[in-house]
Design an enzyme around this catalytic site. Structure first.
Site, PDB file in Angstrom:
ATOM      1  CG  ASP A 250      88.954  60.495   0.986  1.00  0.00           C
ATOM      2  OD1 ASP A 250      90.188  60.581   1.183  1.00  0.00           O
ATOM      3  OD2 ASP A 250      88.412  60.842  -0.076  1.00  0.00           O
ATOM      4  CG  LEU A 331      93.004  64.741  -6.982  1.00  0.00           C
ATOM      5  CD1 LEU A 331      94.233  64.124  -7.612  1.00  0.00           C
ATOM      6  CD2 LEU A 331      92.088  65.315  -8.053  1.00  0.00           C
ATOM      7  NE  ARG A 332      87.300  65.091  -0.796  1.00  0.00           N
ATOM      8  CZ  ARG A 332      86.429  64.152  -1.146  1.00  0.00           C
ATOM      9  NH1 ARG A 332      86.703  62.883  -0.936  1.00  0.00           N
ATOM     10  NH2 ARG A 332      85.297  64.480  -1.715  1.00  0.00           N
ATOM     11  CB  ALA A 333      96.073  62.044  -0.616  1.00  0.00           C
TER      12      ALA A 333
END
Ligand SMILES: [Zn+2]
Length: 400
Positions: A250, A331-333
């Site tokens: 991730d 939230l990295r998406a």
């Protein structure tokens, strides 16, 4: 749900017909090619031979998604690193090394700790070491121009090589002095981790933490030092040789699945490119040099343009709706996807991000982000929460 959702994610197809009769002459041509707007070129195999003269980036056959991801990484470091996932012999390392010719000139710190004038502008004099604070006060320059370098992490790197440690030569004279590690040397450079999945957890954690924070602190006994570590991280892994834990996966912004070339014509083209390169590398590179220089110059203006690139709330909301529909928690998406969209818009010569831009960069931003474990964990947790709520209701009734 009334709001219109993005179209389904594009499928990555191997390339059909021949192209690449001539090398790319500009970033625009290369970009149109790698984002599927024209007909495709070819790829080749890792040779294992030390490539002192990098293979030209635009001579790599096929592997459009990998090339696009690497270009976007050079445009916008906020994408947060790139992971190339695929078997051996799919040109992953060759592609990363070929970036050497495209890397920009920057103002590099002349200080051991990597202090920059911008650190003072943002954080005051305390943000840099005392020597640099003094220099800055006296109007001396803290930097010199230098090209971004490719730093390859050795396969057998130990934590001590990565973060640094006690300077043994100083220790012999009974002095305690710290020696900086590869992470400090990688500051403002490109750091490549070949076979990232084979690195020790301690090494990988240290690298990912330093990449995320842009600096790290080394403590050994009474001595401690903070080094800058702002680098573009590119990792590669061969899933046949073991996986990366989901929480590690991730932390890489873009994830590119690199597979072998399916089209026999492409394979032949790739073979010929490699043969040309090994039999007469200088001539082969010379054939591509004009295009390489044009692409490097355009990357410079693209990075300038990126500062102006905006993404409307309307477009961002649609992206977030799709992420939620996919059940991605991290939230990295959205950070990666929207920043990749900005980079793509900038490279296309625009200052606004459209849904079409996001569409192109969606698979590499969103794949391998859903966690089965977390989904099951929350589902189980929901049952417990409901049970707890019921029991508390009756507890409340009894306490009256
Ligand atoms: Zn300094």
């Amino acid at each position: 749900m009334t709001e219109e959702i993005l179209p389904p994610l594009p499928e990555l197809k191997s390339e059909p017909k021949e192209r690449q009769a001539h090398p790319f002459r500009s970033l625009k041509e290369l970009l149109d090619h790698v984002s599927g707007k024209d007909l495709p070129p070819v790829k080749f195999r890792d040779s294992g031979k030390a490539e002192v003269l990098p293979f030209p980036f635009s001579a790599i056959v096929g592997q459009k998604e990998m090339k696009l991801a690497l270009i976007l990484g050079l445009v916008n470091p906020n994408i947060g690193g790139i992971l190339l996932i695929g078997p051996r012999g799919t040109a992953k390392t060759t592609a990363v090394r070929s970036l050497i010719d495209l890397l920009p000139m920057i103002e590099r710190s002349t200080c051991h700790y990597g202090c920059l004038p911008s650190d003072i502008e943002e954080g005051g004099m305390d943000a840099v070491c005392p020597d640099c604070a003094k220099k800055y006060g006296e109007g001396e320059s803290l930097t010199r121009p230098s090209r971004v370098r490719l730093i390859e992490l050795p396969l057998n790197a130990k934590l001590e090589n990565v973060v640094g440690g006690i300077d043994e030569r100083a220790a012999m004279q009974s002095k305690i002095r710290l020696k900086r590690g590869i992470l400090a040397q990688a500051d403002r450079n490109l750091l490549y981790l070949d076979e990232a999945n084979l690195l020790g957890d301690d090494v990988l954690d240290a690298i990912l933490d330093a990449a995320a924070q842009g600096s790290y602190t080394l403590r050994r006994g009474a001595a401690s030092a903070t080094y800058k570590s702002r680098f573009l991280l590119v990792g590669s892994m061969n899933p046949e040789e073991g996986n990366l834990r989901p929480q590690i996966m991730d932390r890489f912004g873009l994830r590119v699945v690199v597979s072998g070339l399916e089209n026999p014509k492409e394979r032949l083209k790739a073979y010929k490119q490699v043969q040309d390169y090994f039999s007469a590398p200088h001539q082969m590179i010379a054939k591509y040099i004009d295009g390489t220089i044009a692409i490097r110059d355009e990357l410079e203006t693209t990075r300038e343009r990126l500062k102006e690139v905006k993404i409307s709330n309307n477009v961002a909301k649609k992206a977030i709706a799709l992420i939620q529909e996919l059940g991605i928690d991290s939230l990295r998406a959205e950070i990666t996807w929207l920043e990749a969209g900005r980079a793509y818009a900038a490279a296309s010569g625009r200052t606004n991000v459209t849904l079409a831009d996001l569409y192109v960069v969606a698979p590499m931003s969103l794949r391998l982000r859903r966690s089965k474990f977390i989904a099951e964990y929350f589902a189980k947790q929901k049952g417990e929460e409901e049970e707890l709520a019921e029991l508390l209701k009756s507890f409340k009734r009894k306490s009256k």
